[in-house]
Design an enzyme around this catalytic site. Structure first.
Site, PDB file in Angstrom:
ATOM      1  N   GLY A 119      45.071  48.780  49.052  1.00 13.17           N
ATOM      2  CA  GLY A 119      45.123  49.430  50.336  1.00 13.17           C
ATOM      3  C   GLY A 119      46.257  50.439  50.500  1.00 13.17           C
ATOM      4  N   GLY A 121      48.267  51.739  47.824  1.00 10.65           N
ATOM      5  CA  GLY A 121      48.687  52.451  46.619  1.00 10.65           C
ATOM      6  C   GLY A 121      48.092  51.819  45.380  1.00 10.65           C
ATOM      7  CG  ASP A 234      44.199  39.817  51.677  1.00 13.08           C
ATOM      8  OD1 ASP A 234      42.991  39.735  51.997  1.00 13.08           O
ATOM      9  OD2 ASP A 234      44.725  40.860  51.252  1.00 13.08           O
TER      10      ASP A 234
HETATM   11  N1  LIG Z   1      49.975  41.956  37.826  1.00 11.52           N
HETATM   12  C1  LIG Z   1      48.833  42.595  37.605  1.00 11.52           C
HETATM   13  N2  LIG Z   1      48.328  42.647  36.357  1.00 11.52           N
HETATM   14  C2  LIG Z   1      47.159  43.285  36.119  1.00 11.52           C
HETATM   15  N3  LIG Z   1      46.417  43.893  37.065  1.00 11.52           N
HETATM   16  C3  LIG Z   1      46.866  43.885  38.328  1.00 11.52           C
HETATM   17  C4  LIG Z   1      48.094  43.239  38.662  1.00 11.52           C
HETATM   18  N4  LIG Z   1      48.280  43.383  39.993  1.00 11.52           N
HETATM   19  C5  LIG Z   1      47.209  44.071  40.463  1.00 11.52           C
HETATM   20  N5  LIG Z   1      46.362  44.384  39.473  1.00 11.52           N
HETATM   21  C6  LIG Z   1      45.083  45.127  39.602  1.00 11.52           C
HETATM   22  O1  LIG Z   1      45.223  46.115  40.580  1.00 11.52           O
HETATM   23  C7  LIG Z   1      44.265  45.916  41.620  1.00 11.52           C
HETATM   24  C8  LIG Z   1      44.818  46.403  42.927  1.00 11.52           C
HETATM   25  O2  LIG Z   1      45.753  45.496  43.394  1.00 11.52           O
HETATM   26  P1  LIG Z   1      46.202  45.453  44.910  1.00 11.52           P
HETATM   27  O3  LIG Z   1      46.712  44.096  45.145  1.00 11.52           O
HETATM   28  O4  LIG Z   1      47.091  46.591  45.193  1.00 11.52           O
HETATM   29  O5  LIG Z   1      44.893  45.736  45.735  1.00 11.52           O
HETATM   30  P2  LIG Z   1      43.606  44.866  46.106  1.00 11.52           P
HETATM   31  O6  LIG Z   1      43.872  43.423  45.910  1.00 11.52           O
HETATM   32  O7  LIG Z   1      42.413  45.427  45.386  1.00 11.52           O
HETATM   33  O8  LIG Z   1      43.419  45.197  47.609  1.00 11.52           O
HETATM   34  P3  LIG Z   1      44.429  44.921  48.805  1.00 11.52           P
HETATM   35  O9  LIG Z   1      45.303  46.107  48.925  1.00 11.52           O
HETATM   36  O10 LIG Z   1      43.521  44.726  49.981  1.00 11.52           O
HETATM   37  O11 LIG Z   1      45.181  43.684  48.430  1.00 11.52           O
HETATM   38  C9  LIG Z   1      43.936  44.435  41.552  1.00 11.52           C
HETATM   39  O12 LIG Z   1      42.703  44.129  42.108  1.00 11.52           O
HETATM   40  C10 LIG Z   1      43.970  44.198  40.056  1.00 11.52           C
HETATM   41  O13 LIG Z   1      42.759  44.605  39.472  1.00 11.52           O
END
Ligand SMILES: Nc1ncnc2c1ncn2[C@@H]1O[C@H](COP(=O)(O)OP(=O)(O)OP(=O)(O)O)[C@@H](O)[C@H]1O
Ligand SMILES: *[C@@H]1O[C@H](CO)[C@@H](O)[C@H](O)[C@H]1NC(C)=O
Ligand SMILES: *[C@@H]1O[C@H](CO)[C@@H](O)[C@H](O)[C@H]1NC(C)=O
Ligand SMILES: [Mg+2]
Length: 411
Positions: A119, A121, A234
């Site tokens: 959401g 970045g 969440d």
């Molecule tokens: N530590 C990590 N190792 C590998 N991939 C990751 C890691 N953290 C996040 N990701 C990847 O990046 C994506 C985006 O993460 P982020 O938590 O920013 O957004 P989201 O979960 O898709 O949505 P929201 O912003 O609503 O939480 C994740 O769904 C995952 O695929």
């Protein structure tokens, strides 16, 4: 911020052996403890006072970190082992990494290093010096919500250490950009595995049960072993991350809150459509049972291979819960709605049992939902020993074993 003042160091509990000591010794010890704790109290009051006068707007009970981290079961990766990584300070007990170094490690936020987009970045793969691979979340803080989620996540994750919760390695900031550095999870999110290009083909029935079990273990830790309890708020498949061995860890603590704060009006309604419990949507009522509801939705995703909300037509959506509910409790229909990738690969009794657990978790009435601890215990016997459960391999039905399906068809 406000929410986390309530984290307290566990009180020093007197052991039974002390009671058996003679009263004299007891007295000496009591005086020693009393004077030490008095000293400690005076010292911390002094520290807090100095901190308050020096940084009046930013003090958030930094003196109470570590309490939960100390109870962690595994030693999480830490940056201190990597001598050449430039640490420019500490935020609570979280190392602050030099911003320039992170920029360089991500190849200046190269597009090919993007692991996923959220959401506020993107998350990038980065290689720090000493070849340590990490995940870097870059938040743009023109939006005040992003700043708040950053503070919330760093504050909370710094206190939590558990094998099924993502490890926070550090943070950084530069003007409007905030950076959170996590351990890298090589096999991405459960969402990508299930709904990405491979459509769940890497996930066998047993791996799916293991992921559900790991997720339940992480949640149980938040609900029952953190004080006060933490509600994730969440939980969803994109926030369940997988390492090379498909160990699952919870991530994204930007919205998490600690128990005792949920009745205050300062918590704005948030979460993700499809995973949000009805009572929260309607009344803003938030408890550990809201996480159990979201867990039930994830369980349905694992079982059916469907997204929590499917678009049927433009402006027409259907939730997996509404769609699946009538078929989950009907043994003749259930096998037909299972994800085609795993269809007929599991013991039908196990399938019925998992479906029953899912049905309980997504009950509209929160008090009818089980506690996550009870869910966990019903999943343990379904997961093979090698994957962290108690199921013996010999119990597996023939078709689950790949490689020699016709073993018993010898002449
Ligand atoms: N530590 C990590 N190792 C590998 N991939 C990751 C890691 N953290 C996040 N990701 C990847 O990046 C994506 C985006 O993460 P982020 O938590 O920013 O957004 P989201 O979960 O898709 O949505 P929201 O912003 O609503 O939480 C994740 O769904 C995952 O695929
Ligand atoms: C899991 O990660 C390993 C290492 O990065 C990779 O080789 C493998 O293809 C990944 N598997 C899936 C299903 O993503
Ligand atoms: C949250 O706190 C209330 C009392 O304030 C308690 O009854 C409830 O069990 C707690 N919830 C959790 C998940 O610990
Ligand atoms: Mg996320």
């Amino acid at each position: 911020m406000l929410f986390f003042r309530k984290f307290k160091r566990r009180g020093i509990v007197m052991g039974a052996e002390q009671r058996q000591m003679d009263s004299h010794k007891k007295m000496v010890i009591a005086i020693a403890i009393a004077s030490t704790s008095l000293g400690a109290v005076i010292l911390s009051v002094l520290c807090i006072w100095i901190y308050h006068t020096k940084y009046p707007s930013k003090s958030k009970g930094k003196n109470v970190q570590r309490s939960d981290a100390e109870k962690g079961l595994t030693s999480a990766p830490t940056l201190s082992k990597f001598s050449s990584i430039k640490l420019v300070g500490k935020k609570g007990c979280v190392p602050i990494i030099d911003y320039k170094q992170i920029e360089k490690a991500t190849g200046n936020y190269k597009e090919s290093n993007i692991l996923g987009e959220g959401g506020f970045g993107c998350v990038y793969k980065a290689r720090l010096e000493d070849n340590l691979e990490v995940a870097v979340k870059k938040l743009h803080c023109e939006n005040p919500c992003a700043e708040q989620e950053f503070e919330n996540e760093v504050e909370l994750l710094s206190k939590i250490q558990h094998p099924n919760v993502i490890s926070l390695l550090g943070c950084s900031s530069n003007e409007d950009t905030r950076i959170i550095v996590y351990e890298l999870m090589h096999n991405g999110s459960l969402e990508t595995q299930l709904h990405g290009p491979s459509h769940g083909s890497a996930l066998t029935w047993h791996l799916r049960m293991k992921i559900a079990l790991d997720t339940a273990r992480g949640l149980k830790y938040l609900h029952e072993h953190c004080y006060p309890a933490v509600i994730h708020r969440d939980l969803k498949s994109s926030n369940i991350l997988l390492d090379i061995k498909f160990n699952a860890k919870l991530s994204d603590f930007g919205l998490a809150i600690t128990n005792g704060t949920q009745n205050k009006n300062n918590i704005k309604l948030s979460g993700t459509l499809g995973y949000v419990a009805p009572e929260y949507l309607l009344d803003g009522k938030l408890t550990d049972k809201s996480d159990v509801y979201a867990f039930g939705v994830v369980l349905l995703e694992l079982l059916l291979g469907k997204k929590p909300v499917e678009k049927l037509a433009p402006a027409q959506c259907q939730s997996i819960v509404t769609w699946a509910m009538p078929q989950l409790t009907d043994r003749s229909k259930l096998p037909n709605i299972v994800d085609p990738v795993i269809k007929d690969t599991m013991d039908p009794k196990h399938l019925y049992q998992v479906a029953a657990v899912a049905v309980l978790c997504v009950q509209p009435e929160p008090s009818y939902r089980p506690l996550i601890a009870d869910v966990l215990h019903s999943l343990i016997p379904l997961v093979p020993v090698e994957l962290g459960g108690t199921l013996k391999v010999a119990q597996l039905p023939q078709q689950v074993l790949p490689g020699n399906p016709h073993e018993d068809s010898s002449p």
